[in-house]
Design an enzyme around this catalytic site. Structure first.
Site, mmCIF file in Angstrom:
data_model
loop_
_atom_site.group_PDB
_atom_site.id
_atom_site.type_symbol
_atom_site.label_atom_id
_atom_site.label_comp_id
_atom_site.label_asym_id
_atom_site.label_seq_id
_atom_site.Cartn_x
_atom_site.Cartn_y
_atom_site.Cartn_z
ATOM 1 N N GLU A 156 0.995 -1.199 -0.001
ATOM 2 C CA GLU A 156 0.077 -0.006 0.000
ATOM 3 C C GLU A 156 0.898 1.485 0.086
ATOM 4 O O GLU A 156 0.852 2.404 0.772
ATOM 5 C CB GLU A 156 -0.980 -0.115 1.168
ATOM 6 C CG GLU A 156 -1.969 -1.149 1.058
ATOM 7 C CD GLU A 156 -2.941 -1.342 2.402
ATOM 8 O OE1 GLU A 156 -3.094 -0.739 3.245
ATOM 9 O OE2 GLU A 156 -3.386 -2.404 2.496
ATOM 10 N N ASN A 197 2.186 -5.348 -3.272
ATOM 11 C CA ASN A 197 0.927 -5.382 -2.784
ATOM 12 C C ASN A 197 0.105 -4.409 -2.619
ATOM 13 O O ASN A 197 0.555 -3.503 -1.657
ATOM 14 C CB ASN A 197 0.951 -6.502 -1.711
ATOM 15 C CG ASN A 197 -0.373 -7.136 -1.320
ATOM 16 O OD1 ASN A 197 -0.885 -7.960 -1.988
ATOM 17 N ND2 ASN A 197 -0.847 -7.038 -0.076
ATOM 18 N N HIS A 233 -10.164 -6.499 -1.829
ATOM 19 C CA HIS A 233 -11.181 -6.342 -0.878
ATOM 20 C C HIS A 233 -12.335 -5.646 -1.390
ATOM 21 O O HIS A 233 -12.806 -4.314 -1.804
ATOM 22 C CB HIS A 233 -10.705 -5.440 0.206
ATOM 23 C CG HIS A 233 -9.419 -6.210 1.126
ATOM 24 N ND1 HIS A 233 -9.587 -7.219 1.814
ATOM 25 C CD2 HIS A 233 -8.222 -6.023 1.119
ATOM 26 C CE1 HIS A 233 -8.629 -7.650 2.509
ATOM 27 N NE2 HIS A 233 -7.627 -6.769 1.861
ATOM 28 N N GLU A 263 -5.838 -11.171 -1.254
ATOM 29 C CA GLU A 263 -6.548 -10.711 0.203
ATOM 30 C C GLU A 263 -8.077 -10.675 -0.426
ATOM 31 O O GLU A 263 -8.754 -10.043 0.422
ATOM 32 C CB GLU A 263 -6.113 -9.558 0.448
ATOM 33 C CG GLU A 263 -4.586 -9.282 1.028
ATOM 34 C CD GLU A 263 -4.360 -8.379 1.893
ATOM 35 O OE1 GLU A 263 -5.065 -7.589 2.330
ATOM 36 O OE2 GLU A 263 -3.141 -7.952 1.976
ATOM 37 N N ASP A 265 -11.735 -10.616 -0.374
ATOM 38 C CA ASP A 265 -13.004 -10.984 0.442
ATOM 39 C C ASP A 265 -14.195 -10.013 -0.107
ATOM 40 O O ASP A 265 -13.798 -8.892 -0.804
ATOM 41 C CB ASP A 265 -12.849 -10.596 1.838
ATOM 42 C CG ASP A 265 -12.259 -9.520 2.408
ATOM 43 O OD1 ASP A 265 -12.543 -8.560 1.643
ATOM 44 O OD2 ASP A 265 -11.739 -9.546 3.618
HETATM 45 O O1 LIG Z 1 -6.317 -8.808 11.802
HETATM 46 C C1 LIG Z 1 -6.232 -7.527 10.626
HETATM 47 C C2 LIG Z 1 -5.679 -8.301 9.570
HETATM 48 O O2 LIG Z 1 -6.436 -9.015 8.816
HETATM 49 C C3 LIG Z 1 -5.470 -6.927 8.513
HETATM 50 O O3 LIG Z 1 -5.034 -7.291 7.460
HETATM 51 C C4 LIG Z 1 -5.129 -6.236 6.307
HETATM 52 C C5 LIG Z 1 -6.314 -6.194 5.724
HETATM 53 O O4 LIG Z 1 -5.935 -5.712 4.374
HETATM 54 C C6 LIG Z 1 -5.016 -4.936 3.942
HETATM 55 O O5 LIG Z 1 -4.935 -3.518 4.279
HETATM 56 C C7 LIG Z 1 -6.465 -2.984 4.254
HETATM 57 C C8 LIG Z 1 -6.744 -2.969 2.720
HETATM 58 O O6 LIG Z 1 -7.954 -2.599 2.602
HETATM 59 C C9 LIG Z 1 -7.883 -0.847 3.145
HETATM 60 O O7 LIG Z 1 -9.350 -0.371 2.840
HETATM 61 C C10 LIG Z 1 -9.882 -0.193 1.817
HETATM 62 C C11 LIG Z 1 -10.440 1.014 1.384
HETATM 63 O O8 LIG Z 1 -10.913 1.395 0.160
HETATM 64 C C12 LIG Z 1 -11.785 0.477 -0.257
HETATM 65 O O9 LIG Z 1 -12.395 0.751 -1.427
HETATM 66 C C13 LIG Z 1 -11.481 -0.915 0.048
HETATM 67 O O10 LIG Z 1 -12.629 -2.020 -0.352
HETATM 68 C C14 LIG Z 1 -10.716 -1.222 1.310
HETATM 69 O O11 LIG Z 1 -10.394 -2.620 1.325
HETATM 70 C C15 LIG Z 1 -7.595 -0.633 4.533
HETATM 71 O O12 LIG Z 1 -7.448 0.233 4.911
HETATM 72 C C16 LIG Z 1 -6.061 -1.577 4.582
HETATM 73 O O13 LIG Z 1 -5.796 -1.418 5.983
HETATM 74 C C17 LIG Z 1 -3.658 -5.345 4.637
HETATM 75 O O14 LIG Z 1 -2.670 -5.597 3.333
HETATM 76 C C18 LIG Z 1 -3.682 -6.406 5.494
HETATM 77 O O15 LIG Z 1 -2.562 -6.885 6.248
HETATM 78 O O16 LIG Z 1 -4.809 -5.712 9.352
HETATM 79 C C19 LIG Z 1 -5.658 -5.344 10.361
HETATM 80 C C20 LIG Z 1 -5.604 -6.487 11.448
HETATM 81 O O17 LIG Z 1 -6.307 -6.068 12.585
#
Ligand SMILES: O[C@@H]1[C@@H](O)[C@H](O[C@@H]2CO[C@@H](O[C@@H]3CO[C@@H](O[C@@H]4CO[C@@H](O)[C@H](O)[C@H]4O)[C@H](O)[C@H]3O)[C@H](O)[C@H]2O)OC[C@H]1O
Length: 437
Positions: A156, A197, A233, A263, A265
């Protein structure tokens, strides 16, 4: 009831090694492999592993041929204070993958989030932060050398408009932190595949272009990058179409890297509805279809396999139900079968996993850039950093002045991969390297 049947099923398969287990070859992973992919996998986390039913499901290699630690290899888990490393929780996941015969994707080395405050609060000069970052990468990658088949080296690094995200690494080092990080990881484990990533890079647009430019930048510096991870995501009903995802994956592949869905979901408002779950099943199938269509899309990971342990509800209020198993560890047949069928037919002779629900209930058995690199990373690491955009091609606009911050001369943004130390006197915007040596 179903949950305990689930436990029994997998426990029996694991212990007995019966004909049940041999016939269990059909599943999400074996279908992906039959379609030419290296794995279908799931994220997991340490706390969840005490849940024996969960752990048994995760260990089913018919479904999961790869696991990724959700948190235990991140900087805040491995180096809470400077140069004091703790690998215990990550070792649990690495050992589990080895025990289960699963591949291990390692996540993640350089990320602005889940970064201890001793790093994120800044205050280090360029050279010191480079030393800190390289030390973190070298010691972490070396610890799991030979075990991590993929490393998410950088996570990111981009804003939504494709510009660099302002984080402590970018602010202090400049974009050169990316090639420096990849070079350090490659030196520590030359066999590991090294990935950039990110999320919201799954269809064409400014952020995907920014990620493509990161690939080019890393290659321009002469560092190794093997792949791009598309987090995916998604939101049910708002996911990019299969064709949009396919052409976007191909844009990365055209740069000479492989790609992986890392990742996935697909969240929906909770409580879930049948209609949204049907939509979700279609959306899962679209992403599988895109990966299947691109030979260099090597693998596919969902961000845990059950709603019981999904990160979504804690971050996106009122949303969840994003995964193929529900919060009782019961498979969502519609979603599961959509993924399965999107991969295509089972390998010849395999049991058919779409019948597994019946089997469980009866407890019977199933169980381009080609630019020439002239600057070594070592030189960059000791004296350079650069640029405020992700575009590596420099224009030759002549600008004189003093470098106010990394990569800027006289306040002008530099668009090439090389750069100058703050305070350096420069005479033109281009050719920073010779100006600033
Ligand atoms: O226990 C959890 C971990 O599972 C968590 O892992 C991270 C989750 O995803 C990755 O970082 C996130 C990716 O999505 C971003 O939000 C997006 C905002 O734009 C939207 O359009 C999109 O749909 C969203 O997904 C988050 O802001 C990111 O943090 C990251 O690579 C994993 O490591 O990490 C937190 C723990 O508590």
């Amino acid at each position: 009831m179903l949950s305990s049947a689930f436990t029994l099923l997998f426990a029996a398969a694991a212990v007995v090694g019966s004909p049940v287990e041999r016939r269990a070859a059909d599943g999400l992973n074996t279908r992906a492999v039959a379609a030419g992919k290296q794995y279908f996998g799931s994220a997991t986390d340490n706390g969840e592993l005490t849940d024996t039913a969960y752990a048994a499901g995760l260990a089913n290699t018919a479904d999961f041929g790869q696991i990724t630690p959700g948190n235990s290899m991140k900087w805040d888990a491995t180096e809470k204070s400077r140069d004091t490393f703790t690998f215990t929780n990550g070792d649990v996941i690495a050992d589990l993958a080895a025990k289960n015969g699963q591949k291990l994707r390692c996540h993640t080395l350089v990320w602005y989030s889940q970064l201890p405050t001793w790093v994120s609060s800044g205050g280090f000069d360029n050279a010191t932060l480079i030393t800190i970052m390289k030390n973190h990468i070298t010691k972490t990658v070396t610890h799991w050398k030979g075990k991590c088949f993929h490393w998410d080296v950088a996570n990111e690094a981009l804003n939504e408009d494709g510009t660099y995200r302002a984080n402590v690494f970018y602010n202090t080092i400049g974009p050169a932190y990316l090639p420096i990080a990849f070079a350090a990881a490659a030196a520590a484990d030359p066999a590991a595949k090294l990935y950039y990533n990110d999320y919201n890079i799954e269809s064409a647009g400014a952020k995907s272009t920014g990620a493509q430019n990161i690939v080019k930048l890393i290659k321009l510096y002469g560092a190794k990058i093997d792949g791009v991870g598309l987090q995916a995501h998604f939101i049910a009903g708002s996911t990019p179409s299969q064709s949009a995802q396919t052409s976007n994956l191909n844009a990365f592949v055209a740069l000479g890297v492989e790609v992986a869905i890392t990742e996935l979901d697909i969240r929906q408002p909770t409580p879930a509805t049948a209609a949204m779950t049907t939509q979700q099943a279609k959306d899962y199938a679209a992403t599988v279809g895109a990966c299947k269509a691109v030979a260099k899309c090597v693998g596919f990971t969902i961000w845990d396999y059950t709603d019981k342990y999904s990160w979504i509800p804690s971050v996106f209020s009122g949303q969840g139900a994003a995964l193929p198993w529900d919060s009782n560890l019961v498979k969502k047949t519609e979603v599961y079968n959509a993924i399965l069928n999107a991969w295509g037919p089972a390998a010849t002779g395999a049991a058919t996993a779409t019948t597994q629900t019946t089997v469980v209930s009866t407890k019977v058995a199933v169980v381009s850039s080609t630019a020439v690199v002239t600057t070594s990373i070592a030189a960059v690491a000791t004296s350079k950093a650069a640029s405020s955009t992700v575009t590596p091609a420099a224009s030759a606009t002549a600008v004189a002045g003093t470098v106010a911050k990394w990569g800027q001369c006289g306040g002008n943004a530099y668009t090439g991969p090389k750069g100058c130390v703050s305070g350096t006197t420069c005479t033109k915007q281009n050719d920073w390297y010779s100006q600033c040596l």
